[in-house]
Design a protein around this motif. Structure first.
Motif, PDB file in Angstrom:
ATOM      1  N   GLY B 233       5.179  43.269  18.282  1.00 49.13           N
ATOM      2  CA  GLY B 233       5.526  41.878  18.544  1.00 49.13           C
ATOM      3  C   GLY B 233       4.381  41.173  19.235  1.00 49.13           C
ATOM      4  O   GLY B 233       3.659  41.765  20.032  1.00 49.13           O
ATOM      5  N   LEU B 234       4.227  39.901  18.894  1.00 50.56           N
ATOM      6  CA  LEU B 234       3.079  39.163  19.415  1.00 50.56           C
ATOM      7  C   LEU B 234       3.419  38.364  20.664  1.00 50.56           C
ATOM      8  O   LEU B 234       2.628  37.560  21.115  1.00 50.56           O
ATOM      9  CB  LEU B 234       2.536  38.215  18.335  1.00 50.56           C
ATOM     10  CG  LEU B 234       1.749  38.891  17.209  1.00 50.56           C
ATOM     11  CD1 LEU B 234       1.410  37.894  16.137  1.00 50.56           C
ATOM     12  CD2 LEU B 234       0.495  39.524  17.758  1.00 50.56           C
ATOM     13  N   SER B 235       4.625  38.580  21.228  1.00 50.83           N
ATOM     14  CA  SER B 235       4.986  37.717  22.354  1.00 50.83           C
ATOM     15  C   SER B 235       4.170  38.060  23.589  1.00 50.83           C
ATOM     16  O   SER B 235       3.854  37.183  24.367  1.00 50.83           O
ATOM     17  CB  SER B 235       6.478  37.798  22.634  1.00 50.83           C
ATOM     18  OG  SER B 235       6.852  39.136  22.854  1.00 50.83           O
ATOM     19  N   ASN B 236       3.829  39.324  23.806  1.00 48.31           N
ATOM     20  CA  ASN B 236       2.886  39.614  24.885  1.00 48.31           C
ATOM     21  C   ASN B 236       2.198  40.954  24.658  1.00 48.31           C
ATOM     22  O   ASN B 236       2.537  41.692  23.731  1.00 48.31           O
ATOM     23  CB  ASN B 236       3.551  39.548  26.261  1.00 48.31           C
ATOM     24  CG  ASN B 236       4.599  40.612  26.428  1.00 48.31           C
ATOM     25  OD1 ASN B 236       4.305  41.793  26.360  1.00 48.31           O
ATOM     26  ND2 ASN B 236       5.839  40.186  26.623  1.00 48.31           N
ATOM     27  N   VAL B 237       1.216  41.264  25.539  1.00 44.18           N
ATOM     28  CA  VAL B 237       0.352  42.418  25.304  1.00 44.18           C
ATOM     29  C   VAL B 237       1.105  43.746  25.363  1.00 44.18           C
ATOM     30  O   VAL B 237       0.667  44.726  24.777  1.00 44.18           O
ATOM     31  CB  VAL B 237      -0.814  42.469  26.318  1.00 44.18           C
ATOM     32  CG1 VAL B 237      -1.819  41.407  25.991  1.00 44.18           C
ATOM     33  CG2 VAL B 237      -0.322  42.355  27.728  1.00 44.18           C
ATOM     34  N   PHE B 238       2.256  43.773  26.051  1.00 41.17           N
ATOM     35  CA  PHE B 238       2.946  45.050  26.192  1.00 41.17           C
ATOM     36  C   PHE B 238       3.566  45.506  24.880  1.00 41.17           C
ATOM     37  O   PHE B 238       3.830  46.686  24.701  1.00 41.17           O
ATOM     38  CB  PHE B 238       4.000  44.961  27.295  1.00 41.17           C
ATOM     39  CG  PHE B 238       3.379  44.741  28.640  1.00 41.17           C
ATOM     40  CD1 PHE B 238       2.648  45.757  29.234  1.00 41.17           C
ATOM     41  CD2 PHE B 238       3.474  43.525  29.286  1.00 41.17           C
ATOM     42  CE1 PHE B 238       2.049  45.560  30.455  1.00 41.17           C
ATOM     43  CE2 PHE B 238       2.874  43.329  30.501  1.00 41.17           C
ATOM     44  CZ  PHE B 238       2.153  44.340  31.091  1.00 41.17           C
ATOM     45  N   GLY B 239       3.801  44.557  23.971  1.00 38.93           N
ATOM     46  CA  GLY B 239       4.308  44.932  22.660  1.00 38.93           C
ATOM     47  C   GLY B 239       3.347  45.885  21.966  1.00 38.93           C
ATOM     48  O   GLY B 239       3.747  46.906  21.405  1.00 38.93           O
TER      49      GLY B 239
END
Lengths: 296, 303
Positions: B233-239
Motif C-alpha cells: 500500500g502506498l499510504s505510508n512507508v510502513f506498508g
C-alpha cells in the motif's frame, strides 16, 4: 567483410525475420488488451507458453498428427486467457492500475511455477512441422519449419484483422477501446467485450506459444520472461494500439536480434536491442506509425 | 540463530529496494528500472571496497550518488513517456544495465586471486565484512540502521510539502500542472531519490552476499521492487516494510516447509492479495485514522 560473411549475415537476418512472426503475434496480444482495458497484462507471454505446454499434454494423451498441437494450443490459450481475466482483472477495481499490474505479475509467476511443477523444470521437445524441408533461394536456404511458423503467423494476423474490422464483435471491441463510457451507453457490454478480448488474445497467444516451441524445437518455462520483454518491446516500437505497427515491429525485432547476434555475439545481442528500444522511446515515443495525438 | 539474522538482513535490503520504488510510485510512475540502479550500486560499492580498498560507508555513499546520478540522467528521457511506455522503457534500461554487467570485466591481480567483476561469472570475493571482523549481528544492525534512517527520511518527506507535491502529481498530473507544479522536475527528482536509495541497497546487498552476478538483477528483482510498495500500500512507508516482511519472511522462508508447493502458492497468494486488498495490505482498519491525513480515497471495494 567478404561475400561469404555477407551471405551468412543475410541468412541469419532472414531466419530472424521469419521467427519474428511470433513476436508480432505477442505484440498484437499486448496491444489489443491494452487497447480495450488500458491495462498491461504481464502474464500474457507466460500464458502463451502455458498454452503450448497444455497442447503437449493433449498430444501425449491422444495420438494425433503434429498439426493438432497448434489447434490444441490455440484452444488452451483461449481458456487460459479467460481464466486470467477472471482471476486477475474481474474483481479488481479498474480505477487502480497498479493492482491489476501486480495481479498479472502474480499470475506470471503462478503460471511459470505450475509449468515447473508439472514438468520438474525439464525442457520438453516440441513437434516441428516441415523441419526436413529447406527451400534453396540462390545461396540462401530457408528453413521449412520457420517458413511454416511465418505463414501461420501471417494467417493469424489476417484473420485477426478481419475479425476486428469486418465483424460486429470487432466493431464493439474498437468502440470500447476508443470510448468505454460511450460504448456502454450504446448498449455494448464492456465486460463481455473484455472477456472476449482476453479469450481472442489468448487464442493468438496460444498459437504464438506453439510457434515458439516449433521454431526452437523445445519448450521451457525460462522462455516466458524473455518473451514478455520482447512482446512489450514490439508493442512499443509498433506504437500502442497499432496492429500493423506490432506486425512490422515484430519482424524488425526478430531480424535485428539475429543481426546483432551475428555481428556482436549472443551475449551482447539483447543489450543492443534494449538500447535501440530506449532510443526509440526517447525520439519516437509513438512508435513506427505514430498518430499525431497519442494518448499514453 | 544465524539463519534468522540472515533473513533479517535480506528483509532489510529488500525493504530498501522497495522504498526506492515507493518514491517513484508516489508520483504515479511504474518504474521497473530499480533493479538496474540496485545493480549499479552493488557493482560500484563492490569495486570501491575490493579494488580501491575504501571503507564501507564512503563506498556506499559514492554508490548511492552514482546510482542517483544515473537515475536522474535516465529520468529525463524516460519520464517523457508514461503508463505502459514507461514500464517498457524502464524494463529496457534495467535489462541494458544487467547485460552491461554481463559483458563487463575489470580485474586486478591480488596475490593468487583475481579480484573484480568478471563478465558472466560475476563479481566474487567481496569480503569486506569478514575481513573487518563484522559478525552477522553487526551486519544486521548496520543494515537496519540504514533502513531506519531511510524510512525516517521518507516519512519526513511524506509529511512535508514535498510529499504533498509528489502525491498531487501521482493523483492527477493535469491538476498538479495547472496549479503550477513542474511535473517533469518532480518526477525526475523522485526517480533520483529512488535511484539513490536503490544504490545504497545494492551496495549493502553486494557486501552481505559477497558474490554478485548479472542474473541477480533481472526483471524478477525489478518486479519484486515494485511489488513491495504496491502490495503493502502506498499510504505510508510502513506498508513497504510490511510487504517485504510478508514476501521474504512468510511467502519465501515461512512456507519453505511446503517444499515444491511453496512456489505455486507464492504467485497465487499475490493474486489473492490483490483481489482482496486492491490498495495494498496496510490499507484497512488500523491505518484508517492515519489515512484521513491524506486525501480520502473513494472506493474500497473488496477490502
Amino acid at each position: 567483410m567478404d561475400l561469404l560473411d555477407l551471405i551468412d549475415a543475410v541468412q541469419s537476418v532472414a531466419d530472424g525475420v521469419l521467427f519474428g512472426a511470433t513476436y508480432s503475434l505477442l505484440g498484437i496480444g499486448f496491444t489489443l488488451i491494452f487497447g480495450v482495458m488500458h491495462k498491461i497484462n504481464l502474464s500474457y507471454a507466460a500464458a502463451s507458453i502455458g498454452a503450448a505446454y497444455a497442447s503437449l499434454l493433449v498430444m501425449s494423451v491422444v495420438q494425433a498428427p503434429a498439426v493438432l498441437a497448434f489447434v490444441a494450443a490455440a484452444a488452451a490459450g483461449g481458456v487460459i486467457g479467460g481464466l486470467v481475466y477472471l482471476v486477475g482483472f474481474r474483481f479488481i477495481p479498474l480505477a487502480n492500475p497498479l493492482a491489476t499490474l501486480m495481479s498479472t505479475v502474480g499470475l506470471l509467476l503462478l503460471i511459470d511455477e505450475i509449468i515447473v511443477h508439472a514438468t520438474d523444470g525439464v525442457p520438453l521437445s516440441y513437434p516441428a512441422l516441415f523441419s526436413d524441408v529447406i527451400v534453396q533461394v540462390g545461396p540462401f536456404g530457408l528453413r521449412g519449419d520457420l517458413m511454416f511458423v511465418f505463414a501461420l503467423g501471417c494467417v493469424c494476423m489476417v484473420l485477426l484483422l478481419l475479425l476486428l474490422y469486418r465483424t460486429r464483435l470487432g466493431l464493439a471491441t474498437r468502440a470500447v477501446s476508443q470510448q468505454p463510457t460511450a460504448s456502454l451507453l450504446c448498449g455494448i457490454s464492456t465486460t463481455r467485450v473484455n472477456v472476449l478480448t482476453f479469450v481472442i488474445t489468448g487464442v493468438v497467444g496460444g498459437i504464438a506459444g506453439a510457434m515458439t516451441g516449433a521454431a526452437i524445437g523445445m519448450l521451457s518455462p525460462l522462455l516466458s520472461l524473455p518473451l514478455t520483454v520482447k512482446g512489450l518491446i514490439v508493442t512499443v516500437i509498433g506504437g500502442l494500439g497499432s496492429i500493423p505497427g506490432a506486425i512490422i515491429a515484430g519482424l524488425i525485432v526478430g531480424g535485428l536480434e539475429n543481426a546483432f547476434q551475428f555481428f556482436r555475439g549472443v551475449s551482447e545481442r539483447d543489450l543492443y536491442i534494449m538500447l535501440l528500444l530506449f532510443a526509440f522511446l526517447v525520439f519516437r515515443p509513438g512508435g513506427i506509425f505514430a498518430k499525431s495525438s497519442g494518448r499514453d | 540463530m544465524d539463519f534468522y539474522l540472515g533473513l533479517i538482513q535480506i528483509i532489510g535490503v529488500h525493504t530498501l529496494l522497495g522504498l526506492s520504488a515507493y518514491c517513484v510510485l508516489l508520483t504515479g510512475q511504474v518504474s521497473l528500472a530499480q533493479a538496474g540502479f540496485f545493480a549499479i550500486g552493488a557493482y560500484v560499492a563492490g569495486i570501491l571496497t575490493v579494488l580501491a580498498q575504501w571503507p564501507l560507508i564512503p563506498a556506499l555513499a559514492v554508490a548511492a550518488v552514482v546510482s542517483g546520478a544515473v537515475a536522474c540522467a535516465v529520468g529525463f528521457p524516460a519520464l517523457r513517456v508514461k503508463g505502459l511506455m514507461l514500464v517498457v522503457a524502464t524494463v529496457a534500461f534495467g535489462e541494458a544495465v544487467r547485460l552491461f554487467f554481463f559483458n563487463f570485466t575489470y580485474q586486478i591481480q591480488a596475490g593468487v586471486l583475481h579480484l573484480g567483476p568478471h563478465g558472466a561469472e560475476g563479481f566474487r570475493q567481496i569480503r569486506y565484512f569478514p575481513q573487518h571482523g563484522w559478525s552477522t549481528l553487526d551486519v544486521a544492525l548496520f543494515i537496519w540502521t540504514v533502513v531506519a534512517l531511510v524510512m525516517a527520511g521518507l516519512w519526513w518527506l511524506d509529511h512535508s510539502r514535498i510529499g504533498a507535491v509528489l502525491r498531487a502529481v501521482g493523483e492527477d498530473e493535469l491538476a498538479a500542472q495547472s496549479v503550477g507544479i513542474n511535473i517533469t522536475a518532480v518526477k525526475v527528482s523522485a526517480m533520483t531519490v529512488g535511484g539513490f536509495i536503490a544504490g545504497i541497497g545494492g551496495g549493502i546487498f553486494a557486501h552481505y552476499t559477497t558474490h554478485i552476478e548479472h542474473a541477480q538483477f533481472g526483471v524478477v528483482l525489478a518486479t519484486f521492487a515494485i511489488a513491495y510498495p504496491i502490495l503493502g500500500g502506498l499510504s505510508n512507508v510502513f506498508g513497504t516494510l510490511l510487504a517485504a516482511v510478508f514476501i521474504q519472511g512468510f511467502l519465501i522462508e515461512g512456507l519453505r516447509f511446503m517444499g515444491d508447493w511453496r512456489n505455486l502458492l507464492f504467485g497465487g497468494l499475490i493474486v489473492l492479495a490483490m483481489n482482496v486488498r486492491p490498495r495494498g495490505l496496510l490499507d484497512a482498519g488500523t491505518t484508517r485514522a492515519l489515512r484521513r491525513l491524506f486525501a480520502p480515497r473513494k472506493e474500497r471495494s473488496g477490502a
